[in-house]
Design an enzyme around this catalytic site. Structure first.
Site, PDB file in Angstrom:
ATOM      1  N   HIS A 114      -0.189  -3.727   6.630  1.00 53.59           N
ATOM      2  CA  HIS A 114      -0.763  -2.454   6.154  1.00 53.59           C
ATOM      3  C   HIS A 114      -0.431  -1.544   7.170  1.00 53.59           C
ATOM      4  O   HIS A 114      -0.743  -1.635   8.299  1.00 53.59           O
ATOM      5  CB  HIS A 114      -2.065  -2.568   5.709  1.00 53.59           C
ATOM      6  CG  HIS A 114      -2.509  -1.370   4.653  1.00 53.59           C
ATOM      7  ND1 HIS A 114      -2.676  -0.021   5.258  1.00 53.59           N
ATOM      8  CD2 HIS A 114      -3.061  -1.414   3.629  1.00 53.59           C
ATOM      9  CE1 HIS A 114      -3.211   0.577   4.243  1.00 53.59           C
ATOM     10  NE2 HIS A 114      -3.373  -0.236   3.365  1.00 53.59           N
TER      11      HIS A 114
ATOM     12  N   ASP B  26      -5.356  -7.223  -0.753  1.00 56.04           N
ATOM     13  CA  ASP B  26      -4.707  -7.760  -1.941  1.00 56.04           C
ATOM     14  C   ASP B  26      -4.881  -9.445  -1.731  1.00 56.04           C
ATOM     15  O   ASP B  26      -5.033 -10.059  -2.648  1.00 56.04           O
ATOM     16  CB  ASP B  26      -3.214  -7.398  -2.206  1.00 56.04           C
ATOM     17  CG  ASP B  26      -3.420  -5.903  -2.469  1.00 56.04           C
ATOM     18  OD1 ASP B  26      -3.854  -5.314  -3.380  1.00 56.04           O
ATOM     19  OD2 ASP B  26      -2.762  -4.874  -1.449  1.00 56.04           O
TER      20      ASP B  26
END
Length: 406
Positions: free
Chosen positions: A303, A351
């Protein structure tokens, strides 16, 4: 008028290079009288006043710390608006000053929603704050029972807004109460049941599992960790819609539309597919390494805002390990994220963590997006309320890169 020295002029290419823009943008600046241009003697070309170019360059540098950031500002770049909701800094996530991973240990989504909405003197989640759908709306919900949970939300929210009598109450109390009804209604639609004052994580757990307590705790934590993530694509979309004066229902509907995209909340579906594919293989490590070797991105890892690892994923995977540490699906997921960290240098993000919860609890396909959307609804409502309070409409300007005006 006496001719000015040549050094006070720049050619078009020189001016564009000094500003770091295209020729088309330079011509647009000239058309708006921001830079003066004059014909070059004995030529059809034009020359541009160097003092205007440099003055504009100074103004642009003063307006933003990095004048060359350009479109990068809108993609994990410089802050573009003020918000008191969420802070992402030093590898941690905070909702109004409270560590999100600490909240995930025991708080439910309603408590976190009230925090995000800035409810100091108002308790929005009363027993009365439940939308009572008409028979017509109930009938439509029944007709849509076989459609996906997210599509049901998009179909029913506009009609539910018509039945919420106080949807135009823009006071702090009115917005908080509408937000509570709306969050509970989204939970009910996703779960396929009537709206109630039951905790939304319990509503979702009953719909997706057998209702066992460890599953409920994981779903509760996943909802809290999904509640907000600063100015992502869906939150920005929500604020744009709210800035026009549209209702909370419309703003949340816009957020759902943005979230289901495969680069945002819809990414969870790709991670679900990855875990399903790996469940049929013995050579999990080799399969992951082959994807890395083929330059085939492994979804659910890395990320941009967390170079040292997503704290949301770390917190949720730690809870999964505590409650389901010997589960075959968790052990397989663990093998995947270990080889990804060692060979790919990337750690799991939220996720991957939510998809792991889904695999361990044997949730149906698409459950990850449902969890994300329900959790993020709390944040979307918070962003809409904050935008209403500014009284402003979001209307950025574009940097023109098209053909020069004729």
């Amino acid at each position: 008028m006496a001719e000015l020295p040549e050094s006070l002029y720049l050619t078009a290419r020189e001016a564009a290079a000094e500003l770091g823009i295209s020729l088309a943008t330079l011509y647009a600046y000239v058309s708006r009288d921001m830079i003066r241009s004059e014909p070059m003697p004995d030529s059809r070309a034009k020359r541009y006043r160097a003092e205007d170019v440099r003055a504009l360059k100074r103004r642009r540098s003063a307006e933003k710390p990095d004048a060359t950031a350009g479109s990068g500002t809108l993609s994990f770049g410089l802050p573009v608006l003020d918000s008191a909701i969420t802070l992402i800094a030093d590898g941690r996530l905070h909702y109004r000053g409270s560590d999100a991973t600490a909240l995930a240990k025991s708080s439910n989504l309603e408590q976190v929603a009230a925090l995000i909405w800035g409810c100091r003197d108002v308790q929005p989640f009363t027993k009365e704050a439940v939308l009572a759908p008409s028979e017509r709306l109930k009938g439509l919900a029944a007709e849509l029972a076989r459609t996906s949970r997210i599509e049901r939300c998009l179909s029913l929210l506009p009609l539910a807004a018509l039945e919420d009598a106080t949807v135009y109450n823009m006071t702090d109390r009115g917005l908080a109460t509408t937000g509570a009804r709306l969050l509970r209604y989204v939970a009910a639609v996703i779960a396929g049941e009537a709206p109630s004052d039951k905790p939304v994580h319990e509503v979702l757990t009953r719909a997706l599992t057998q209702g066992e307590k460890p599953a409920s705790e994981l779903i509760r934590a996943a909802l809290v960790l999904s509640a907000d993530h600063e100015l992502n694509a869906s939150a920005f979309t929500v604020r744009c819609v709210a800035g026009t004066g549209a209702t909370l229902y419309a703003a949340v509907q816009a957020g759902i539309c943005a979230a289901q995209g495969p680069r945002h909340g819809g990414l969870s579906g790709r991670v679900e597919s990855l875990l399903l594919d790996m469940s049929n293989r013995q050579d999990v490590e080799d399969a992951v390494l082959q994807r890395l070797k083929d330059n085939d991105p492994v979804p659910g890892f890395g990320h941009p805002l967390y170079p040292d690892g997503d704290p949301r994923a770390a917190a949720l995977l730690s809870m999964v390990a505590e409650k389901y540490g010997d589960d075959a699906n968790f052990l397989r997921a663990q093998r995947i994220f270990r080889v990804m960290e060692e060979a790919g240098g990337l750690k799991p993000n939220i996720d991957f963590a939510i998809a792991t919860v889904g695999a361990v609890l044997h949730l149906p396909r698409g459950a990850g997006l449902s969890i994300f959307v329900l959790g993020r609804t709390a944040g979307w409502i918070g962003h809409a309320i904050e935008q209403y309070r500014t009284g402003l409409m979001i209307r950025p300007r574009a940097r023109y890169t098209g053909e020069a005006p004729r």
